[in-house]
Design a protein around this motif. Sequence first.
Motif, PDB file in Angstrom:
ATOM      1  N   HIS A   7       0.837  -1.203   0.000  1.00 54.95           N
ATOM      2  CA  HIS A   7       0.000   0.000   0.000  1.00 54.95           C
ATOM      3  C   HIS A   7       0.871   1.252   0.000  1.00 54.95           C
ATOM      4  N   GLU A  28      -6.069   6.831  -1.165  1.00 59.93           N
ATOM      5  CA  GLU A  28      -6.117   5.608  -0.375  1.00 59.93           C
ATOM      6  C   GLU A  28      -6.756   4.474  -1.173  1.00 59.93           C
ATOM      7  N   ASP A  87      -4.852   1.086  -2.368  1.00 58.01           N
ATOM      8  CA  ASP A  87      -5.422  -0.233  -2.096  1.00 58.01           C
ATOM      9  C   ASP A  87      -5.480  -1.069  -3.370  1.00 58.01           C
ATOM     10  N   ARG A  88      -6.039  -0.467  -4.407  1.00 58.54           N
ATOM     11  CA  ARG A  88      -6.237  -1.199  -5.663  1.00 58.54           C
ATOM     12  C   ARG A  88      -4.915  -1.716  -6.217  1.00 58.54           C
ATOM     13  N   MET A 140      -3.987  -7.304   2.831  1.00 54.69           N
ATOM     14  CA  MET A 140      -4.212  -5.893   3.137  1.00 54.69           C
ATOM     15  C   MET A 140      -5.569  -5.680   3.778  1.00 54.69           C
ATOM     16  N   ALA A 141      -6.620  -6.228   3.164  1.00 53.09           N
ATOM     17  CA  ALA A 141      -7.972  -6.022   3.677  1.00 53.09           C
ATOM     18  C   ALA A 141      -8.134  -6.638   5.061  1.00 53.09           C
ATOM     19  N   HIS A 166      -4.683   6.392   7.814  1.00 53.00           N
ATOM     20  CA  HIS A 166      -5.264   5.612   6.713  1.00 53.00           C
ATOM     21  C   HIS A 166      -6.727   5.334   7.051  1.00 53.00           C
ATOM     22  N   ARG A 187     -14.579   1.492   1.614  1.00 51.06           N
ATOM     23  CA  ARG A 187     -13.221   1.121   1.271  1.00 51.06           C
ATOM     24  C   ARG A 187     -12.957  -0.350   1.573  1.00 51.06           C
ATOM     25  N   ALA A 242     -11.955  -3.261  -1.127  1.00 48.93           N
ATOM     26  CA  ALA A 242     -10.715  -4.022  -0.989  1.00 48.93           C
ATOM     27  C   ALA A 242     -10.995  -5.522  -0.986  1.00 48.93           C
TER      28      ALA A 242
END
Length: 505
Positions: free
Chosen positions: A141, A206, A210-211, A227-228, A252, A258, A262
């Motif tokens: 990230h 952000e 993430d993407r 990450m998620a 963050h 979001r 994610a």
Amino acid sequence: MARTLVMTARCSISRLLIGLLACLTVVSTVASARDYQLPSIGQPADAYMSPAEEDKIGRQVVAQLLERSLIIEDVQLREYLTSIGTRLAEHTSSDASAFRFYPIDSSQINAFALPGGYIGINAGLVTETETESELAGVVGHEMAHVTQRHIARQIEATSGMGWATAAAILVAAIAGGGDPDAISAAVTAGVSNLGQQQTNYTRAHEFEADRIGIRTLAAADFNPDGMASFFEKMQRRSRLYGNQLPEILLSHPVSNTRMAEAESRAKDYPSPSVRESDAYPLMRERARVLMSRQLGELVRYYEQRRADADDGQPNAAIDYGYALALSRIGRNAEAAQILAPYVEQNPDSKAFTLALADAYSQAGDTGRARDMLEAARRQFPRSPAVKLDYARLLVDGSDPEAARAFLLQDRDLLGQSSEAQQMLAQVAGQQNNLGEAYYRQAKYYELRGAFAPAINQLRTALQTAELNAFDKARLRALLDQMVRACHSAWSERECREQVTADARY
């Protein structure tokens, strides 16, 4: 504006440093923008901040962090974090050399990206993760913030705040030690031109990070859910914190939208081939030990963890952390007894090998430690941690000439490691070679971005030390080089101020 400054003080280095991106985020987004449309990747960020200017800011901040001992100067932990970053970088638009990774001496759960590809990962974040994919998710990230030029793009959104102003905000915040009044004063002076401008770029950044980070995770054979899952865990835990949110949620912000996005993106990679390193659980415990201020309590923590093992079977990571903690309080023989079986069972484990060699060395068994490190050099010939541990053993073992010869033949190590330069300075001092000692100590400062003490030391040497003609010419040339480098890293005025201030001490 007062509310903006209070929020900035919360996000800006309240205990350490969250990073310029987070600071500019809150300064410039007090309002209720709802549009989450991602900005285009091809924005002309160079018009506001060139890559060279970004790197200049990053180097300035890292120098300040080193000066204030806010970076954990442990080569092995940094080497591990760099290995994660390198693995991720292979699947980004940037080369691995575009990033530098630093373990930060803070128990706060956070990470940050600085301009120029400098990425800090708090030790507290490392210990809070449960899998290497979670750790890699946060690193990925932050790397996406770098590759997408988010800081330069944020400066564009704030009416073109210059790089010098951005650097001033960060450096003043660090110099203020996290004090809200110092931070507020720096921000007031630096961004008074912003007024009540409102922008939604930060939240969009952000989402973009993430993407791209999730895509990179999957491509690098980490779990794309990493990450998620970590951010979701932090969000769940936030209910227990009340008003004292984890730092990572301040810098963050995590929304339901979001999190849902994610998780949805992670599902685009339904059958990931996940590879996680055996070093991860060991480095997590290493980070725990290195950030500890209460070693007695830490030893009791590990003793309790070992006693609580349900199946009575040894836990390699817990035993590794316990041995490191024992070594730090001088119980090296006990540490060696714990580590020796693991080295025998895991001959390819660099972490266990170096820990056992260090325990032997600290216990006075330098012969066995040297044998282990010489074998490790053959097994891990590119590892800076192995090289430096070996050189340190030679220096401490009263074999300075061998240490000097070993270090001088490795130009890459000398060009990257301030510790290697400092060891050469120590060896030169033992050999009463003053010219070489001053030269190497100045190079040590240079690699840390500490040009003021380097300049003052060289001036003192040229004025007071008994030097031969060669050493005088060499030190004069290095002094000229340091002055130019200082002017380039800061400015001529700032360099003069720093040199004057340093000379007072």
